[in-house]
Write a protein that holds these residues in place. Structure first.
Motif: not given
Length: 215
Positions: A77-81, A83-86, A95-99
Motif C-alpha cells: 500500500i505504501s509508495r515509499e515501500m 520504491s525501495l522494493a523496486r 505494484i502499489c495498491a491496497d491488498v
C-alpha cells in the motif's frame, strides 16, 4: 494501545501514511535474512514458480529471497515501500495498491506469501482477502502467512518507528477454521520471531506461521 472504534476513520489510509513516513527506518531495521521457515515453502515449489508477496514492504528479506529462484510479484500500500522494493529486488514486479482492493487474474500464482501484513487490515475484511488468495492460486498452490495467537479488535499504537500504526486480528484457531472453510488444507503451523534485527529496540514477539494449500 488505543481502541480503533471510529466508524469514520480510514484505517487503510492510516497504514499507508504510516509506512510512507517510516519506510526508511523500517527497512533499515529489518533482518536481511529470511526466516528459515520460508524454506518450507520454497522447497515445495518448482524453479521459476510464480509467487505473490502481499504486503511486500521494501522487498527485504522475503521478496529478495524468493526472487533468487522464482518470479515474484509484490504488492504494498505504501509508495515509499514499493520504491525501495523496486531498487532492492530489480527482477521483481511491484505494484502499489491496497491488498484489500486489488484484483488479480484467477489461478495465476503457484504460491502467495503474506508476512506481517494481514494484521494491518481490519479483521472483518481479512476473510475476503483469504477468499481472493484462494482464487488467485492455481490448484494445489500454497499460502504462507503470519497470523496472530490471540483475538484483538482493531487498535492503534503510537511510536511504531515514529508513526501511528493500526492492527487487528482473530485468534489462530479462528483463522485455521476460516482457511479450511474457504478451501485450504492447513499443512503446517509453526512460529516465527519478529523480523527486526537484534539492535532494534522493542519487546520480543512471535507470530504463528501457517502454511496451507489450495485443495
Amino acid at each position: 494501545m488505543i481502541p480503533a472504534t471510529d466508524p469514520e476513520a480510514d484505517y487503510h489510509a492510516l497504514v499507508r501514511r504510516g509506512y510512507d513516513a517510516c519506510a526508511g527506518a523500517y527497512h533499515e531495521a529489518r533482518k536481511t535474512q529470511a526466516p528459515t521457515e520460508l524454506r518450507e515453502l520454497m522447497d515445495r515449489l518448482e524453479a521459476a514458480a510464480e509467487v505473490l508477496d502481499l504486503g511486500c514492504g521494501a522487498g527485504v528479506p522475503i521478496a529478495r529471497s524468493l526472487a533468487a529462484r522464482h518470479r515474484v510479484t509484490g504488492v504494498d500500500i505504501s509508495r515509499e515501500m514499493v520504491s525501495l522494493a523496486r531498487r532492492n529486488v530489480p527482477t521483481g514486479d511491484f505494484i502499489c495498491a491496497d491488498v484489500a482492493s486489488i484484483d488479480l487474474d484467477p489461478a495465476s500464482f503457484d504460491a502467495v506469501v503474506a508476512i506481517c501484513s494481514i494484521f494491518h487490515l481490519p479483521r472483518a475484511e481479512q476473510p475476503a482477502l483469504f477468499r481472493k488468495v484462494h482464487r488467485w492460486l492455481r490448484p494445489g498452490g500454497y499460502f504462507l502467512c503470519t497470523l496472530s495467537h490471540h483475538s484483538e479488535a482493531g487498535y492503534t499504537e503510537d511510536g511504531f518507528f515514529g508513526v501511528t500504526m493500526y492492527w487487528s486480528n482473530y485468534a489462530l484457531g479462528e483463522y485455521v477454521e476460516t482457511l479450511a472453510d474457504l478451501g485450504f488444507e492447513v499443512l503446517e503451523t509453526s512460529s516465527t520471531a519478529r523480523g527486526y534485527d537484534e539492535t532494534t529496540d522493542g519487546t520480543t514477539e512471535d507470530h504463528p506461521l501457517v502454511l496451507a494449500r489450495k485443495r
